[in-house]
Design a protein around this motif. Sequence first.
Motif, PDB file in Angstrom:
ATOM      1  N   THR A 133       0.823  -1.203   0.000  1.00 14.16           N
ATOM      2  CA  THR A 133       0.000   0.000   0.000  1.00 14.16           C
ATOM      3  C   THR A 133       0.857   1.253   0.000  1.00 14.16           C
ATOM      4  OG1 THR A 133      -1.757  -1.158   1.164  1.00 14.16           O
ATOM      5  CG2 THR A 133      -1.833   1.240   1.194  1.00 14.16           C
ATOM      6  N   TYR A 137       1.017   4.226  -3.000  1.00 12.01           N
ATOM      7  CA  TYR A 137       0.771   5.651  -2.841  1.00 12.01           C
ATOM      8  C   TYR A 137       1.977   6.493  -3.227  1.00 12.01           C
ATOM      9  CZ  TYR A 137      -3.876   5.230  -0.843  1.00 12.01           C
ATOM     10  OH  TYR A 137      -5.209   4.989  -0.681  1.00 12.01           O
ATOM     11  N   TYR A 194      -3.510   7.694   2.848  1.00  6.68           N
ATOM     12  CA  TYR A 194      -4.955   7.930   2.789  1.00  6.68           C
ATOM     13  C   TYR A 194      -5.758   6.805   3.433  1.00  6.68           C
ATOM     14  CZ  TYR A 194      -9.513   9.264   0.969  1.00  6.68           C
ATOM     15  OH  TYR A 194     -10.831   9.630   0.870  1.00  6.68           O
ATOM     16  N   ASP A 195      -5.308   5.554   3.248  1.00  2.00           N
ATOM     17  CA  ASP A 195      -6.069   4.408   3.764  1.00  2.00           C
ATOM     18  C   ASP A 195      -5.695   4.041   5.194  1.00  2.00           C
ATOM     19  OD1 ASP A 195      -3.540   3.378   3.366  1.00  2.00           O
ATOM     20  OD2 ASP A 195      -4.259   1.468   2.582  1.00  2.00           O
TER      21      ASP A 195
END
Length: 260
Positions: A133, A137, A194-195
């Motif tokens: 992840t 990003y 963001y996550d």
Amino acid sequence: MQFQQIRGATSIVTFGGQRFLVDPFFAPRGSCPPVPSPYNDLANPLVELPLPVENIIAVDAVIVTHMHHFDHFDAHAAQALPREMPVFVQSEKEAGDMRALGFRQVTPLAAEGVRFGEVELYRTEALHGDGVTAAYYYRKFDLPAEACGFVLRAPGEKVFYAAGDTLWFDGVQQAITTHRPQVIALNAANAQMYDGTPILMGVDGVREVAQAAPEAVLIATHMDAVNHARLNRADLRAFAAAEGLEQRLLIPVDGEILCL
């Protein structure tokens, strides 16, 4: 040794007779777009600098741990700093990028150490976000993921370690084992993608460092300045009280000078 918190990751470390400006980020409050976050859309930085820029740049050298992230080196800093200022960066690639901006005394940090006056500087590894992840990003926003920390040594000084933008991982443990720092600065704001993928230490990382270096004084920096951070000074103070770390974990406000 003195450590002056400026704002965010920006600090001034007075060490071995030299003043080092770390990660200069000089943008006026609210002049940078927010880092995409589901929590808020606040423009960066969240606060103004506590001192005039001309006072902040009255140093002997600059250390930039990763120049392509705006909150560690920005256009305002590039404009304000004299082109003859000695600058230390994390790699030969970033040394070339810094020279392209006109800086003429640029030195890549190295694990085996480089010297500035009586001070030896050592590059340490950092993990600025882990896993698929985080990599996604960084690619999405065309940002390099690489960052570093550094260690300072000089006769008559305690060993100083700035972990930089990193999570707790084997590289931080290795730096502590190798250099045995007595003072450790931690970028401890629990900044997240963001996550929710973490890219900086939060309370868990601070706890790991405290346990790995039980005799060291810890300094929390990179606090209360960027919108994607999830840990503030007040909550970190509450954590320190709950963990019995009030005497070991220093949490300076912007502009504050710690004498170490």
